[in-house]
Scaffold this active site. Structure first.
Site, mmCIF file in Angstrom:
data_model
loop_
_atom_site.group_PDB
_atom_site.id
_atom_site.type_symbol
_atom_site.label_atom_id
_atom_site.label_comp_id
_atom_site.label_asym_id
_atom_site.label_seq_id
_atom_site.Cartn_x
_atom_site.Cartn_y
_atom_site.Cartn_z
ATOM 1 N N GLY A 56 0.824 -1.203 0.000
ATOM 2 C CA GLY A 56 0.000 0.000 0.000
ATOM 3 C C GLY A 56 0.855 1.249 0.000
ATOM 4 O O GLY A 56 0.526 2.261 -0.621
ATOM 5 N N TYR B 33 -4.036 6.755 7.312
ATOM 6 C CA TYR B 33 -2.773 6.013 7.209
ATOM 7 C C TYR B 33 -2.642 5.555 5.762
ATOM 8 O O TYR B 33 -3.336 4.650 5.324
ATOM 9 C CB TYR B 33 -2.762 4.806 8.154
ATOM 10 C CG TYR B 33 -1.422 4.103 8.175
ATOM 11 C CD1 TYR B 33 -0.460 4.429 9.123
ATOM 12 C CD2 TYR B 33 -1.101 3.128 7.230
ATOM 13 C CE1 TYR B 33 0.780 3.803 9.134
ATOM 14 C CE2 TYR B 33 0.134 2.500 7.238
ATOM 15 C CZ TYR B 33 1.064 2.840 8.195
ATOM 16 O OH TYR B 33 2.293 2.218 8.208
ATOM 17 N N ASP C 32 -8.338 5.082 -1.346
ATOM 18 C CA ASP C 32 -7.339 4.159 -0.802
ATOM 19 C C ASP C 32 -8.092 3.004 -0.148
ATOM 20 O O ASP C 32 -8.555 3.112 0.988
ATOM 21 C CB ASP C 32 -6.443 4.888 0.203
ATOM 22 C CG ASP C 32 -5.430 3.941 0.861
ATOM 23 O OD1 ASP C 32 -5.501 2.721 0.606
ATOM 24 O OD2 ASP C 32 -4.578 4.429 1.640
ATOM 25 N N GLU C 33 -8.203 1.905 -0.901
ATOM 26 C CA GLU C 33 -8.934 0.730 -0.416
ATOM 27 C C GLU C 33 -7.974 -0.392 -0.054
ATOM 28 O O GLU C 33 -8.307 -1.576 -0.174
ATOM 29 C CB GLU C 33 -9.973 0.296 -1.455
ATOM 30 C CG GLU C 33 -10.870 1.438 -1.885
ATOM 31 C CD GLU C 33 -12.276 1.037 -2.276
ATOM 32 O OE1 GLU C 33 -12.590 -0.160 -2.254
ATOM 33 O OE2 GLU C 33 -13.063 1.957 -2.602
HETATM 34 C C1 LIG Z 1 -1.993 -0.706 5.447
HETATM 35 C C2 LIG Z 1 -2.439 0.445 4.664
HETATM 36 C C3 LIG Z 1 -1.564 1.104 3.795
HETATM 37 C C4 LIG Z 1 -0.118 0.724 3.688
HETATM 38 O O1 LIG Z 1 0.031 -0.558 3.169
HETATM 39 P P1 LIG Z 1 1.401 -1.366 3.419
HETATM 40 O O2 LIG Z 1 1.180 -2.654 2.716
HETATM 41 O O3 LIG Z 1 1.578 -1.488 4.887
HETATM 42 O O4 LIG Z 1 2.475 -0.582 2.797
HETATM 43 C C5 LIG Z 1 -2.062 2.137 3.035
HETATM 44 N N1 LIG Z 1 -3.351 2.519 3.120
HETATM 45 C C6 LIG Z 1 -4.217 1.907 3.946
HETATM 46 C C7 LIG Z 1 -5.644 2.361 3.967
HETATM 47 C C8 LIG Z 1 -3.791 0.856 4.753
HETATM 48 O O5 LIG Z 1 -4.651 0.271 5.589
#
Ligand SMILES: *Cc1c(COP(=O)(O)O)cnc(C)c1O
Length: 439
Positions: free
Chosen positions: A111, A138, A240-241
């Site tokens: 993510g 986040y 951001d899903e």
């Molecule tokens: C966990 C998360 C991220 C980051 O993903 P990683 O795989 O830890 O890099 C980004 N956005 C959201 C909404 C998340 O829950």
């Protein structure tokens, strides 16, 4: 035996930089929603490693797909040559995601790298210097993704120069006392007309459920209305899903609850079913901005892409979004029913199999982080794994594998309620949890 057990070996070797520990969990195997601890005890996994193991552990479709990909491995990367699984994954993601034909897919590992790519490319491609995100958001743990995030766990990390943070629409702790979100929308509208000029804003990052910020479900139609406001200024919406997408919310995409289609969709965690894969799906004008603009050597890895294809195929073939909707309803109802007499439970909320339980002090709605910290520890003792989230570290987060059965949902609710009850009656001491910093 103790000298060779995992925990002391981990303590002696593995860096604390990547530890977010809540209890002494040492895992040697797993299947479905079950994790097997060192020593053989079985635990009910209500986290799925923060949603990553969306099909559960050791799923046969993923094992088969990964085995086949490794048996005749089409290289290791998409950078300097294409490969069948990566292209097929891109094709399938375009097929399952609403939007125009003129889109492209970027494949990453996490993510974080996906959101970082969006945060870099949208300002570059549009020439607009500003980005808006929600406080509590986040979006990742790399410099670029942290720079557009608003989570208190990252206080002190430098933010992007053009970043504006606005409050998240939280019906339990509403902005200006208005749970409908109208006051917040008016606030954002004012910002766009004044100090954060809308025509300078490249994109608006939104989590359709704010997960790490406290598993907050926005009020009905808020994000749809926000996206209309963005459209007025040509601001691209980014959904951001990473945690709540791909069936978890009860629909394939969480934005489908909100009556809008984002310009850019970011997927991760559950996409790889436990292997590292992420994706950004967006307009070709953005996603084809410049060659070699955002790449890492193993991006488009055919083994990971094959795992993701197996995930998408299984989601559809087994109707897992609808199943998550149904099992999630049972899990949430059971938690509500079993905790209704507990003054420490302020709010139970969620969509599908993304559920939050907000813990508060007796006689007030003040966050109770101590109760959360001890509850997840006690639940582990009782046989279930889940963690807590939130700007105030007081929201239990349940993101179990989508294959959770009705029986498992009932067992999980029972353990969660019992854990809160036990902590409230003083069964867990400060000492028990002293070694676990959590967040
Ligand atoms: C966990 C998360 C991220 C980051 O993903 P990683 O795989 O830890 O890099 C980004 N956005 C959201 C909404 C998340 O829950």
């Amino acid at each position: 035996m103790t000298s060779t057990s995992l925990i002391p070996r981990d303590e002696a070797t593995v860096s604390a930089l990547q530890k977010l520990r809540f209890f002494p969990l040492a895992v040697t195997g797993g299947h479905g929603c079950t994790l097997i601890e060192e020593g053989g005890r079985e635990l009910l996994d209500l986290s799925a490693s923060w949603g990553a193991a969306g099909l559960g552990h050791s799923h046969s479709a993923i094992r088969t797909a990964v085995g086949r990909a490794l048996a005749n491995q089409a290289g290791a990367s998409i950078l300097s040559g294409t490969n069948e699984p990566a292209v097929e994954l891109a094709e399938m993601l375009l097929k399952v995601t609403p939007g125009t034909d003129d889109r492209r897919v970027w494949l990453g590992h996490s993510g974080s790298d996906a959101n970082e790519t969006v945060a870099r490319v949208v300002p570059a491609a549009t020439g607009r210097p500003r980005v808006i995100a929600f406080s509590g958001a986040y979006h990742g743990g790399t410099q670029g993704s942290m720079s557009v995030s608003g989570h208190s766990a990252q206080d002190g990390v430098a933010k992007a120069a053009g970043l504006t943070l606005v409050p998240y629409p939280d019906p339990f702790r509403p902005f200006e006392g208005d749970p409908s979100g109208d006051a917040l929308l008016a606030h954002i509208e004012r910002l766009l007309a004044t100090t954060c000029p809308g025509d300078e804003v490249a994109c608006f990052f939104m989590e359709p459920i704010q997960a790490d910020g406290g598993l907050i479900v926005p009020p009905p139609s808020f994000l749809g209305r926000l996206s209309q406001l963005c459209a007025r200024y040509g601001i691209l919406t980014v959904s951001d899903e990473v945690k709540v997408g791909l069936g978890r919310s009860g629909k394939t995409h969480c934005f489908q609850h909100e009556g809008f289609v984002p310009d850019i969709l970011v997927l991760g965690k559950g996409l790889g079913g436990g292997l590292p894969v992420s994706a950004v799906i967006g307009p070709s004008g953005i996603m084809d901005h410049a060659p070699a603009f955002s790449m890492q050597t193993l991006h488009g890895n055919p083994v990971c892409a094959s795992a993701a294809l197996a995930v998408l195929t299984t989601l559809q073939a087994q109707g897992l979004a609808a199943k998550a909707q149904e099992t999630g309803r049972i899990l949430m109802n059971e938690i509500t029913r079993l905790t209704s007499d507990l003054p420490g439970v302020g709010d139970v909320r969620g969509r599908g199999l993304a559920i939050g339980v907000e813990l508060v002090k007796k006689d007030s709605n003040d966050p109770d982080a101590d109760l959360a910290r001890k509850t997840v520890y006690r639940a582990w003792q009782l046989g279930a794994v889940f963690y807590y989230v939130g700007m105030n570290s007081n929201v239990l987060e349940l993101t179990p594998p989508l294959v959770l059965s009705e029986d498992e949902a009932r067992t999980g609710a029972r353990i969660l309620a019992q854990a809160i009850r036990d902590v409230m009656s003083g069964q867990i001491s400060d000492e028990d949890v002293a070694a676990f910093a959590g967040w």
